[in-house]
Design a protein around this motif. Sequence first.
Motif, PDB file in Angstrom:
ATOM      1  N   MET A  67      36.054  48.848  66.798  1.00 45.76           N
ATOM      2  CA  MET A  67      35.237  49.077  67.993  1.00 45.76           C
ATOM      3  C   MET A  67      34.062  49.997  67.682  1.00 45.76           C
ATOM      4  O   MET A  67      32.932  49.740  68.097  1.00 45.76           O
ATOM      5  CB  MET A  67      36.108  49.674  69.101  1.00 45.76           C
ATOM      6  CG  MET A  67      37.117  48.698  69.691  1.00 45.76           C
ATOM      7  SD  MET A  67      38.158  49.478  70.953  1.00 45.76           S
ATOM      8  CE  MET A  67      36.913  50.031  72.107  1.00 45.76           C
ATOM      9  N   LEU A  68      34.319  51.076  66.946  1.00 47.17           N
ATOM     10  CA  LEU A  68      33.247  52.020  66.639  1.00 47.17           C
ATOM     11  C   LEU A  68      32.213  51.398  65.703  1.00 47.17           C
ATOM     12  O   LEU A  68      31.007  51.651  65.840  1.00 47.17           O
ATOM     13  CB  LEU A  68      33.848  53.283  66.008  1.00 47.17           C
ATOM     14  CG  LEU A  68      34.733  54.125  66.939  1.00 47.17           C
ATOM     15  CD1 LEU A  68      35.346  55.294  66.182  1.00 47.17           C
ATOM     16  CD2 LEU A  68      33.938  54.632  68.138  1.00 47.17           C
ATOM     17  N   SER A  69      32.665  50.598  64.748  1.00 50.57           N
ATOM     18  CA  SER A  69      31.731  49.956  63.816  1.00 50.57           C
ATOM     19  C   SER A  69      30.886  48.896  64.517  1.00 50.57           C
ATOM     20  O   SER A  69      29.684  48.751  64.247  1.00 50.57           O
ATOM     21  CB  SER A  69      32.497  49.321  62.655  1.00 50.57           C
ATOM     22  OG  SER A  69      33.224  50.291  61.938  1.00 50.57           O
ATOM     23  N   ALA A  70      31.527  48.149  65.423  1.00 49.81           N
ATOM     24  CA  ALA A  70      30.802  47.098  66.141  1.00 49.81           C
ATOM     25  C   ALA A  70      29.832  47.678  67.164  1.00 49.81           C
ATOM     26  O   ALA A  70      28.896  46.993  67.598  1.00 49.81           O
ATOM     27  CB  ALA A  70      31.792  46.166  66.845  1.00 49.81           C
ATOM     28  N   LEU A  71      30.046  48.946  67.558  1.00 50.50           N
ATOM     29  CA  LEU A  71      29.205  49.549  68.593  1.00 50.50           C
ATOM     30  C   LEU A  71      27.742  49.623  68.166  1.00 50.50           C
ATOM     31  O   LEU A  71      26.837  49.373  68.965  1.00 50.50           O
ATOM     32  CB  LEU A  71      29.731  50.951  68.921  1.00 50.50           C
ATOM     33  CG  LEU A  71      28.999  51.693  70.043  1.00 50.50           C
ATOM     34  CD1 LEU A  71      29.108  50.907  71.351  1.00 50.50           C
ATOM     35  CD2 LEU A  71      29.583  53.098  70.221  1.00 50.50           C
ATOM     36  N   GLY A  72      27.507  49.987  66.884  1.00 44.51           N
ATOM     37  CA  GLY A  72      26.121  50.058  66.414  1.00 44.51           C
ATOM     38  C   GLY A  72      25.425  48.719  66.485  1.00 44.51           C
ATOM     39  O   GLY A  72      24.275  48.624  66.923  1.00 44.51           O
ATOM     40  N   LEU A 121      19.901  47.828  62.283  1.00 41.38           N
ATOM     41  CA  LEU A 121      20.024  48.169  60.865  1.00 41.38           C
ATOM     42  C   LEU A 121      21.043  49.288  60.662  1.00 41.38           C
ATOM     43  O   LEU A 121      21.863  49.244  59.732  1.00 41.38           O
ATOM     44  CB  LEU A 121      18.659  48.587  60.316  1.00 41.38           C
ATOM     45  CG  LEU A 121      18.599  48.940  58.823  1.00 41.38           C
ATOM     46  CD1 LEU A 121      19.010  47.737  57.985  1.00 41.38           C
ATOM     47  CD2 LEU A 121      17.199  49.412  58.447  1.00 41.38           C
ATOM     48  N   VAL A 122      20.987  50.295  61.538  1.00 42.86           N
ATOM     49  CA  VAL A 122      21.969  51.377  61.467  1.00 42.86           C
ATOM     50  C   VAL A 122      23.373  50.828  61.675  1.00 42.86           C
ATOM     51  O   VAL A 122      24.332  51.227  61.005  1.00 42.86           O
ATOM     52  CB  VAL A 122      21.641  52.467  62.505  1.00 42.86           C
ATOM     53  CG1 VAL A 122      22.779  53.497  62.593  1.00 42.86           C
ATOM     54  CG2 VAL A 122      20.329  53.157  62.152  1.00 42.86           C
ATOM     55  N   GLY A 123      23.491  49.885  62.625  1.00 43.28           N
ATOM     56  CA  GLY A 123      24.791  49.253  62.840  1.00 43.28           C
ATOM     57  C   GLY A 123      25.262  48.509  61.607  1.00 43.28           C
ATOM     58  O   GLY A 123      26.457  48.529  61.272  1.00 43.28           O
ATOM     59  N   GLY A 124      24.323  47.844  60.909  1.00 40.20           N
ATOM     60  CA  GLY A 124      24.689  47.142  59.672  1.00 40.20           C
ATOM     61  C   GLY A 124      25.167  48.098  58.597  1.00 40.20           C
ATOM     62  O   GLY A 124      26.120  47.807  57.866  1.00 40.20           O
ATOM     63  N   ALA A 149      28.780  48.111  56.722  1.00 42.64           N
ATOM     64  CA  ALA A 149      28.950  48.182  55.273  1.00 42.64           C
ATOM     65  C   ALA A 149      29.840  49.353  54.891  1.00 42.64           C
ATOM     66  O   ALA A 149      30.728  49.235  54.018  1.00 42.64           O
ATOM     67  CB  ALA A 149      27.583  48.314  54.595  1.00 42.64           C
ATOM     68  N   ASN A 150      29.633  50.496  55.536  1.00 37.87           N
ATOM     69  CA  ASN A 150      30.448  51.673  55.252  1.00 37.87           C
ATOM     70  C   ASN A 150      31.910  51.419  55.606  1.00 37.87           C
ATOM     71  O   ASN A 150      32.829  51.775  54.843  1.00 37.87           O
ATOM     72  CB  ASN A 150      29.903  52.860  56.037  1.00 37.87           C
ATOM     73  CG  ASN A 150      30.623  54.149  55.698  1.00 37.87           C
ATOM     74  OD1 ASN A 150      30.714  54.530  54.538  1.00 37.87           O
ATOM     75  ND2 ASN A 150      31.135  54.823  56.710  1.00 37.87           N
ATOM     76  N   THR A 151      32.131  50.773  56.732  1.00 36.35           N
ATOM     77  CA  THR A 151      33.504  50.450  57.146  1.00 36.35           C
ATOM     78  C   THR A 151      34.173  49.510  56.146  1.00 36.35           C
ATOM     79  O   THR A 151      35.351  49.679  55.811  1.00 36.35           O
ATOM     80  CB  THR A 151      33.483  49.799  58.542  1.00 36.35           C
ATOM     81  OG1 THR A 151      32.948  50.739  59.485  1.00 36.35           O
ATOM     82  CG2 THR A 151      34.886  49.402  58.987  1.00 36.35           C
TER      83      THR A 151
END
Length: 399
Positions: free
Chosen positions: A32-37, A286-289, A293-295
């Motif tokens: 959920m947190l990763s998809a939020l961006g 881009l920040v969300g991407g 990637a970090n996740t």
Amino acid sequence: MPSDRLTPARLRPRDVLHVGSAGLRNRPMRVMLSALGIAIGIATMIAVVGISASGKTQLLRQLDELGTNMLKVAPGEDLFNGGTAKLPEQAPGMISRIAGVEHVGATGDLKPTVRRSEKIPESDTGGLAVKAAGEDLLKALRGTVGVGTWLNDANGRYPSVVLGNVAAERLGITTPGQQVLIGKRYFTVIGILDPLPLAPEVERSALVGWKAASTLLDFDGHPTQIYERSSDASVDTVHKLLARTAAPENPQNVKVSSPSAALQAKAATEGAFDNLLLGLGGVALLVGGVGVANTMIISVLERRHEIGLRRSLGATRGQIRIQFVTESLLLSGLGGLAGVVLGSAATYVFAVSGGMPWVVPPWAVGGGFAATLLIGSVAGLYPAVRAARLSPTLALQAG
């Protein structure tokens, strides 16, 4: 002779989705947190495009209703004598004879001011004007009377007045039958007009019949504004003839304009700042991407034992890559869907609150969702390659 080489099992699309979603199902909060961006970026882009499209659609509808076939004639500067020129008294009648002209309405500026009562100083005009009005003015403007009636040959002879909607609001008049003070005399309000977007000067005016203005308010009979409505096919031709027809002796003293030009320009420039806001949405995407990637990198580090076990059971590097790229695509797609819903909902709330039609261009939804999949592919590529390169033995030892 049969080959001793083992053939790796092939993953069906259903199997790819199953193994690709395994990491998402086991870590819902992180998902959920990763998809939020991603969701914020897509929602911003869709909302920007949707709000702009809704506003432009409203303007175009308004233009269709009001028409772009109305022209306005007004006196310009007198080049020889100085000051403001005067239109001939016969100008409205002469304009009505031009081929293609359907309606001609005129107003004439009057010196007296309009007030609620004699207790209000004459200098306190409230930005309102008093004008003489011809009977055909409402047809030329395509206006309507909200309450009451319009001026005609009968009531236009007597101290009766029709108020523009802004004038009525500032004077505190809500129903016909009330009186207002024009100059030194009270006039009875017989009607209140609906808004007139193409003639804001009429909205802020108290309109008196042409004959009553002449007999009661010293009107000299010279129109100061003439509005003509012609057929769509005749607009350009009429525009060229108006100045010479309104004032044959001094056509250079006549100004011809199109009241709808402002709305047309506004519709053309609607969304002029969209690129800036879309850029901000792109930065958020881009920040969300980067977050995705970090996740995925963290997921690879945490699941080395799983990767080593799958590799030892025969999974190929290509299958490991497909697993993590699929997981990244699913994660980005989830954020993209949420962003589409949020952006569309934001556009709907804005459109409804502003009385505009709700418009979300399909290309914005499709393009936004395609952008999320592209971001997901790029974001998941490096973690997938890294996972595929892990040695099964070292991965099992790390677990």
